[in-house]
Structures are given as C-alpha cells and as structure tokens.
Design an enzyme around this catalytic site. Structure first.
Site, PDB file in Angstrom:
ATOM      1  N   HIS A 259      -4.438  51.702 -27.200  1.00  0.00           N
ATOM      2  CA  HIS A 259      -4.544  50.380 -26.601  1.00  0.00           C
ATOM      3  C   HIS A 259      -4.402  50.451 -25.084  1.00  0.00           C
ATOM      4  CE1 HIS A 259      -0.302  49.154 -25.669  1.00  0.00           C
ATOM      5  NE2 HIS A 259       0.021  49.924 -26.674  1.00  0.00           N
ATOM      6  N   ASP A 271       3.526  53.077 -22.243  1.00  0.00           N
ATOM      7  CA  ASP A 271       2.998  52.189 -23.295  1.00  0.00           C
ATOM      8  C   ASP A 271       1.905  51.288 -22.729  1.00  0.00           C
ATOM      9  OD1 ASP A 271       4.500  49.667 -25.498  1.00  0.00           O
ATOM     10  OD2 ASP A 271       2.602  50.762 -25.585  1.00  0.00           O
ATOM     11  N   GLU A 304      -3.378  44.572 -27.889  1.00  0.00           N
ATOM     12  CA  GLU A 304      -2.489  45.198 -28.887  1.00  0.00           C
ATOM     13  C   GLU A 304      -1.107  44.585 -28.823  1.00  0.00           C
ATOM     14  OE1 GLU A 304       0.538  48.028 -30.476  1.00  0.00           O
ATOM     15  OE2 GLU A 304       0.338  47.222 -28.458  1.00  0.00           O
ATOM     16  N   GLU A 305      -0.624  44.363 -27.615  1.00  0.00           N
ATOM     17  CA  GLU A 305       0.739  43.856 -27.465  1.00  0.00           C
ATOM     18  C   GLU A 305       0.883  42.412 -27.962  1.00  0.00           C
ATOM     19  OE1 GLU A 305       2.398  47.411 -25.613  1.00  0.00           O
ATOM     20  OE2 GLU A 305       3.041  45.758 -26.908  1.00  0.00           O
ATOM     21  N   ASP A 333      -0.413  55.936 -29.266  1.00  0.00           N
ATOM     22  CA  ASP A 333       0.294  54.839 -28.596  1.00  0.00           C
ATOM     23  C   ASP A 333       1.658  55.366 -28.168  1.00  0.00           C
ATOM     24  OD1 ASP A 333       1.045  51.374 -29.569  1.00  0.00           O
ATOM     25  OD2 ASP A 333       1.404  52.514 -27.728  1.00  0.00           O
ATOM     26  N   HIS A 433       8.611  48.396 -22.786  1.00  0.00           N
ATOM     27  CA  HIS A 433       8.305  46.987 -22.540  1.00  0.00           C
ATOM     28  C   HIS A 433       9.112  46.403 -21.384  1.00  0.00           C
ATOM     29  CE1 HIS A 433       6.204  45.995 -26.632  1.00  0.00           C
ATOM     30  NE2 HIS A 433       5.622  46.976 -25.948  1.00  0.00           N
TER      31      HIS A 433
END
Ligand SMILES: [Zn+2]
Length: 484
Positions: A259, A271, A304-305, A333, A433
């Site tokens: 992603h 990420d 994706e998130e 990922d 994140h």
C-alpha cells in the site's frame, strides 16, 4: 546506514541476471531469483524512501488517501515505472471520507465524552439543542418503532442503548419518529469508539456514542442538551497503481503489492514506504520484459489505512476469469521496523493462532519465504492473516497469498529478541502510525533482508507457480477456489 557488501554484489547480480536468461533456468530462459534478490539493494530501496519522505514533507507531513501527498506518491511510482518501460495503469476508485471537526455534549452540568459515529451527518458547528429522551431498554433497544411508543421525541435527542441491531438501524428508527439526533450508550464502561453507520449514505440524523456510565447518568436525569457533532462526509476519488510485465503467461499472473498511502498522522516511511520501495525496486530490477514463464503484476494500493479500500476495489472489479488468472498474491506492508521482526504470513496456520490457514497454496508461499530467510541465517516466525493488510481481499477471493513483515504494534517476545536481537517486550515499531514513522527510524538491515526476500519470491514464482512450494494451477485452481 548503507550495507556496503550488498551494493557491490548487486552490480554483479544485475550482470548475472542477463547472462542467465539464455541458459537453463526455465521454459522462457527464466529469471535467476538469487541474482534478482541481490540486484534489489538496500541503497536503492532507501532511495525511494527518501523520495516518499520528501513528498510527505512537501504535503503537510503525510501521504494519506485523498491528499496531495498521496497523489504525489502515485505520480512518483507511476513515473519511475513508466521510465523503465512498464505499461502503467492508475485505476481510480471512489471512497467515502469521514472527518470530525468538533464534537461535544452538554446537559446541564454534565459534559460527557462523546464520539461521533463514522458517517454521522453533521449537526453544524452550532450543534443541535433539544431534550434528551431516554428510550426504555429491552432486548432490542431502539431497534423497533414500537420502542418509541408513548414517547415524544419530535425535535428531541433520543438516547438508546447499544446492542442487537446496527447503529444505522437505530438512527433510522429514531429519525422516523422525528428525533433530531441520537445518542447511543455503550454496553461497556469505555467511550463508544469505532462505531459506524456503515456507509456515507446511511446517515439521517447526527449520531454520537457515550460511555455506559454517562448513558446511565443521562437517562437518570434527562435535561436540555446541546450536542455538537460537526462532521464532514464526502466521497473522494483516489487511485491504485498497477503495472505488469509484457512477457510471461497471463494465465498464471504473479502479483506483488504494497500500500502506498500513509496515515494522516505521519509520512509513513516504514508503513508503508518500505513495502513500496521493495516492490518498486523489484519491478525495476526485473524490468518490463523478463525471460519469465509467468507475467508479474505489481500493485501499489490506495486507501489501505482507511480499510483496504484500494485492494478491495481492485479485487471486486475483477471478473471471475481475471481472478482465476491470478495465481498468487504477495503482500508487503512494513519491512523496516525499528525493533524488527522476521515474520512470514502463516499460510498453513501452523501457529494455530487467530484466523485459519490461507487459501490452498498459501502454505507453499510461506515455505518459500521461511526457507529463503533460513538461507540468510534467519529463523522466521509466523504472523497471522488477521486481515490488517491488503492480502485480505485476495484471500477472501480464494487467491493464495503470503509475504514477509517486520512487525507493527505487536510486542517482540524474549525468545524473538534472543534470536533476532532488539528489545524484548517492546513493540516491533514504536513509531507505528505516528509522526515519527520517518526514514531515521527505519532499520536498514531488516529492510535489506525483507526487500531481497520480495525479489527472491517474485523471481521464483515468475519462473514457475508449480512444485512443492507452488499453488494450484488449471482445473485444480478453479476447483480449489470454488470449494474454499
Ligand atoms: Zn501499513
């Protein structure tokens, strides 16, 4: 940070790749998977991370879906692949975006914590004012119109308990009875977070969730309330990036994906810049016309998130024949976690944890990665197909999947720290994140191993999807996918 040794061999590797194509590695000459994995250097992958981090820096610090940072990331990946001679598609898909500008609730002296349900219509910045009207709880609280018999909720704010039917159903029943807004009390102590109306079109009145105790307090002394759920719901269009080799059978397509979007909170270098960098560099090292038996399709997913939106839209957009042509899907990922783990998706469910095995063939894919890492002196562990990444829509469609992963917010065990190094009882990626998911926090050594594993698997399956670590082909595939 650079791993000097790998760079030197990459140059040699590249030569080996070309030399090998005319010798004995498979029907179409074949790809030398070892040489391909050596050709994908840590340095080259890091180069893509530098670009993606700069893109985020130039676009409010992130590359989230629906933002200019994401669009610039798409343009970067598409340009790099086009410059290499790939046919690149950037199929668009629409998704509903929901955001909360402000949320609050006041009833007399009470100011309970309130959380807008996803896709809740907006009350506007000034909010809704009205009486709080508790709806008596039964086994199906607020699910039937009869629950409102004897209650006057016209223009009022109805209060119901969570449970039994969907939030969307509850608010529709309340709206039908004339309520101006709905409060849902959680059936456990903590605030009601993560609630959703399901889709952008379901919302009729503003809906917010409160904790169980606050719900009870409001029901005990209902008064005049001011409810602010200042939200925005809109439908955005975004893109995936898809590129495929022009050589090889299109009946047995080998797919590798990562992603491309980040969370809004940060640049998303680990990420998932690392997965993007590894898949992109593998495509560049392989080239658009490799001497491979099977076509290779590279995908970079949007959204994706936000819930696997890009990969979901992609798989949903395929007809049966197109799905059947995909032999397998490899997902990458997070490959450079700071406190790195060496994990491979548990295709055979040998860990007996979480969800079951992947579709038939996933066990072989797991073995390919585990054996490759073992050959690097690394004893890999399994990681569950918990549905938290883009393999989800593929395994749902019965397409065998796998990949490697360096860990996210899960904690590294003492045993894992003993065999891989790093910190026990600490997250694999403490920057997960967050604004700190930056290049400086990427473990280049883990990234190098992960990226070479990507290339090795792509090269291996480009030559053949059959054999002991293979996947079903032909009629066996159709059979496997109808009985999954
Ligand atoms: Zn991710």
């Amino acid at each position: 940070m650079r791993l000097r040794g790998v760079v030197t061999s990459a140059v040699a590797g590249m030569l080996a790749l070309t030399a090998c194509s005319s010798s004995d590695a498979g029907a179409a000459g074949g790809v030398d998977a070892q040489a391909l994995s050596a050709a994908v250097t840590t340095d080259a992958v890091l180069g893509h991370l530098v670009e993606l981090e700069q893109i985020a820096a130039a676009h409010d610090g992130n590359r989230a879906a629906g933002t200019s940072g994401y669009d610039a990331s798409v343009d970067y990946v598409a340009r790099i692949l086009r410059d290499k001679g790939f046919d690149v598609q950037t199929p668009e898909f629409a998704f509903d975006r929901f955001d909360v500008h402000s949320q609050s609730l006041r009833v007399g002296e009470l100011a309970p914590e309130i959380v807008a349900l996803t896709y809740s219509p907006s009350s506007g910045p000034d909010g809704v004012r009205g009486r709080v009207v508790p709806v008596p709880a039964d086994d199906t609280p607020g699910c039937e119109p009869t629950d409102y018999d004897g209650l006057d909720v016209a223009g009022a704010i109805a209060l119901v308990d969570r449970g039994s039917c969907t939030f969307a159903d509850k608010q529709a029943v309340a709206a039908d009875r004339g309520a101006a807004a709905l409060l849902v009390a959680n059936n456990s102590p903590e605030p009601l977070t993560g609630g959703t109306l399901g889709d952008a079109g379901a919302g009729r009145i503003p809906v917010g969730g409160v904790g169980q105790a606050d719900g009870a307090a409001l029901a005990a002394s209902p008064g005049e309330a001011t409810l602010v759920l200042d939200t925005i719901t809109d439908t955005l269009r975004t893109r995936n990036v898809v590129a495929q080799t022009r050589t090889g059978s299109t009946d047995d397509v080998v797919m590798a994906g990562a992603h491309l979007d980040s969370v809004p909170e940060g640049p998303g270098v680990n990420d998932n810049g690392t997965g993007v960098g590894a898949v992109l560099e593998t495509a560049l090292a392989l080239g658009p016309t490799p001497p491979a038996a099977n076509a290779v399709r590279f995908a970079f997913w949007g959204g994706e998130e936000l819930g696997l939106l890009g990969s979901d839209a992609y798989v949903a957009g395929l007809d049966d024949a197109q799905r059947d042509d995909i032999a397998l899907y490899l997902n990458f990922d997070m490959l450079g976690s700071e406190n790195a783990g060496y994990l491979s998706y548990d295709g055979d469910d040998s860990d007996r944890a979480g969800s079951g095995p992947g579709p038939e063939g996933s066990a072989g894919i797991e073995r390919t990665f585990v054996d490759y890492l073992a050959a690097q002196g690394i004893s890999a562990d399994g990681t569950d197909f918990d549905g938290r990444s883009d393999y989800g829509p593929f395994i749902e469609a019965g397409i065998p999947s796998g990949g490697v992963f360096s860990g996210a917010d899960d904690v590294k065990s003492a045993e894992q720290a003993r065999k891989w190094g790093g910190d026990a009882d600490q997250p694999f990626d403490r920057n997960y994140h967050s604004p700190d998911d930056t290049l400086a926090n990427v473990d280049a050594e883990a990234l190098g191993v992960g990226a070479s594993a990507v290339a090795y698997a792509v090269g291996t399956y480009a030559n053949s999807v059959e054999g002991e670590n293979g996947v079903p082909v032909g009629d066996a595939r159709a059979h496997a996918r109808t009985t999954e």
